[in-house]
Enzyme design. Structure first.
Site, PDB file in Angstrom:
ATOM      1  N   ASP A  64       0.861  -1.183   0.000  1.00 54.90           N
ATOM      2  CA  ASP A  64       0.000   0.000   0.000  1.00 54.90           C
ATOM      3  C   ASP A  64       0.895   1.229   0.000  1.00 54.90           C
ATOM      4  O   ASP A  64       1.773   1.374   0.854  1.00 54.90           O
ATOM      5  CB  ASP A  64      -0.910   0.014   1.229  1.00 54.90           C
ATOM      6  CG  ASP A  64      -2.091  -0.928   1.084  1.00 54.90           C
ATOM      7  OD1 ASP A  64      -2.171  -1.645   0.066  1.00 54.90           O
ATOM      8  OD2 ASP A  64      -2.941  -0.951   1.998  1.00 54.90           O
ATOM      9  N   HIS A 115      -6.090   2.412  -4.896  1.00 53.27           N
ATOM     10  CA  HIS A 115      -6.292   2.586  -3.458  1.00 53.27           C
ATOM     11  C   HIS A 115      -7.158   3.820  -3.195  1.00 53.27           C
ATOM     12  O   HIS A 115      -7.185   4.319  -2.068  1.00 53.27           O
ATOM     13  CB  HIS A 115      -4.937   2.707  -2.760  1.00 53.27           C
ATOM     14  CG  HIS A 115      -4.941   2.366  -1.300  1.00 53.27           C
ATOM     15  ND1 HIS A 115      -5.743   1.372  -0.749  1.00 53.27           N
ATOM     16  CD2 HIS A 115      -4.234   2.881  -0.248  1.00 53.27           C
ATOM     17  CE1 HIS A 115      -5.524   1.295   0.555  1.00 53.27           C
ATOM     18  NE2 HIS A 115      -4.625   2.214   0.890  1.00 53.27           N
ATOM     19  N   HIS A 119      -8.434   8.428  -0.386  1.00 47.02           N
ATOM     20  CA  HIS A 119      -8.343   7.524   0.759  1.00 47.02           C
ATOM     21  C   HIS A 119      -9.534   7.684   1.719  1.00 47.02           C
ATOM     22  O   HIS A 119      -9.369   7.753   2.941  1.00 47.02           O
ATOM     23  CB  HIS A 119      -7.037   7.772   1.522  1.00 47.02           C
ATOM     24  CG  HIS A 119      -6.510   6.565   2.239  1.00 47.02           C
ATOM     25  ND1 HIS A 119      -6.636   6.383   3.610  1.00 47.02           N
ATOM     26  CD2 HIS A 119      -5.832   5.483   1.795  1.00 47.02           C
ATOM     27  CE1 HIS A 119      -6.056   5.249   3.970  1.00 47.02           C
ATOM     28  NE2 HIS A 119      -5.557   4.675   2.887  1.00 47.02           N
ATOM     29  N   HIS A 213       3.331  -2.069   4.016  1.00 47.51           N
ATOM     30  CA  HIS A 213       3.235  -0.643   3.729  1.00 47.51           C
ATOM     31  C   HIS A 213       4.623  -0.118   3.362  1.00 47.51           C
ATOM     32  O   HIS A 213       5.596  -0.361   4.088  1.00 47.51           O
ATOM     33  CB  HIS A 213       2.665   0.120   4.927  1.00 47.51           C
ATOM     34  CG  HIS A 213       1.195  -0.094   5.104  1.00 47.51           C
ATOM     35  ND1 HIS A 213       0.680  -1.209   5.721  1.00 47.51           N
ATOM     36  CD2 HIS A 213       0.129   0.666   4.724  1.00 47.51           C
ATOM     37  CE1 HIS A 213      -0.642  -1.137   5.732  1.00 47.51           C
ATOM     38  NE2 HIS A 213      -1.001  -0.018   5.130  1.00 47.51           N
TER      39      HIS A 213
END
Length: 248
Positions: A64, A115, A119, A213
């Site tokens: 991510d 993504h 967000h 991440h």
């Protein structure tokens, strides 16, 4: 009529109730589990990804990328050295701020996943807003690279509901969750490469989808050792495009 109304209301409530993705971690290299999380049937109905083929020692590496913390170039170097494919789930902020890294990801054979642009908690936005969020990321990635399709979505913070999974599927996306993860996103609570290494390797299991991440220094420092040891144990890293069997 009243009974039907209550049934429809119950169905609507069920489809809009938010879930925060969670799972029971793997122990002794057995599969991670979502049997008790309450959303297994929803993921199955919408062909979401949680596990690959649990009968094969295959792994799917995912990152991510909400923002750049200086580590992605090194991550890409390590992936190239070990010839491991990955998918990077990027936000609008990342696409705007790091176009050269986006280009490099694709040029080196990795996938770019969606993504969302800003967000958000997807369970709290309309279907029209969802389309806007996803279209903006896809359009910008297409403008920058030769990846002309975008078919994988990771809901921000793992928050979702059935409505969002259905709506995103209708837009051509498969929602991608994970079966290996640990608290790695807090840049103020990094605990060293060995902690990252152990956190991943202790959960390793066939068919695993690994979430890391890219902002984590620990992940970056441990990545080479993770890839090398997983291969030593007989695991093969594959691209999500090669995932042929989904398990839950």
């Amino acid at each position: 009529m009243t009974s039907m109304l209550y049934t429809n209301q119950a169905a609507y409530a069920s489809s809009t109730s938010p879930y925060h993705f969670g799972f029971k971690k793997s122990k002794n290299h057995q599969s991670a589990s979502i049997q008790e999380e309450g959303f297994k049937d929803i993921l199955m109905r919408h062909n979401s990804i949680f596990l690959g083929d649990v009968s094969k020692k295959e792994l799917y590496l995912t990152f991510d990328n909400g923002y750049e913390n200086g580590f992605t170039p090194k991550i890409l170097d390590i992936l190239k050295e070990h010839q491991v494919p990955s998918i990077f789930f990027v936000t609008g902020h990342y696409v705007k701020e790091e176009p050269d890294l986006i280009k490099r990801m694709v040029a080196e054979g990795h996938l770019i996943g969606n993504h969302s642009w800003s967000h958000p908690d997807m369970s709290q936005i309309s279907n029209a807003k969802l389309r806007e969020e996803l279209d903006k990321v896809r359009t910008e990635v297409q403008r920058l690279t030769n990846q002309q399709s975008m078919t994988y979505l990771r809901p921000p913070r793992g928050i979702f509901n059935e409505r969002i999974l259905q709506a995103s599927k209708e837009l051509g996306y498969t929602s991608v969750f994970w079966s290996i993860a640990y608290k790695d996103w807090d840049t103020n609570a990094q605990r060293g490469w060995r902690y990252a290494y152990d956190s991943v390797m202790n959960q390793l299991h066939p068919g695993a989808v690994i979430l890391l991440h890219s902002v984590s220094r620990d992940n970056t420092m441990a990545l080479g050792a993770i890839l090398a040891e997983a291969k030593r144990q007989g695991y093969v890293f594959k691209s999500l495009d090669q995932l042929q069997m989904k398990n839950y």
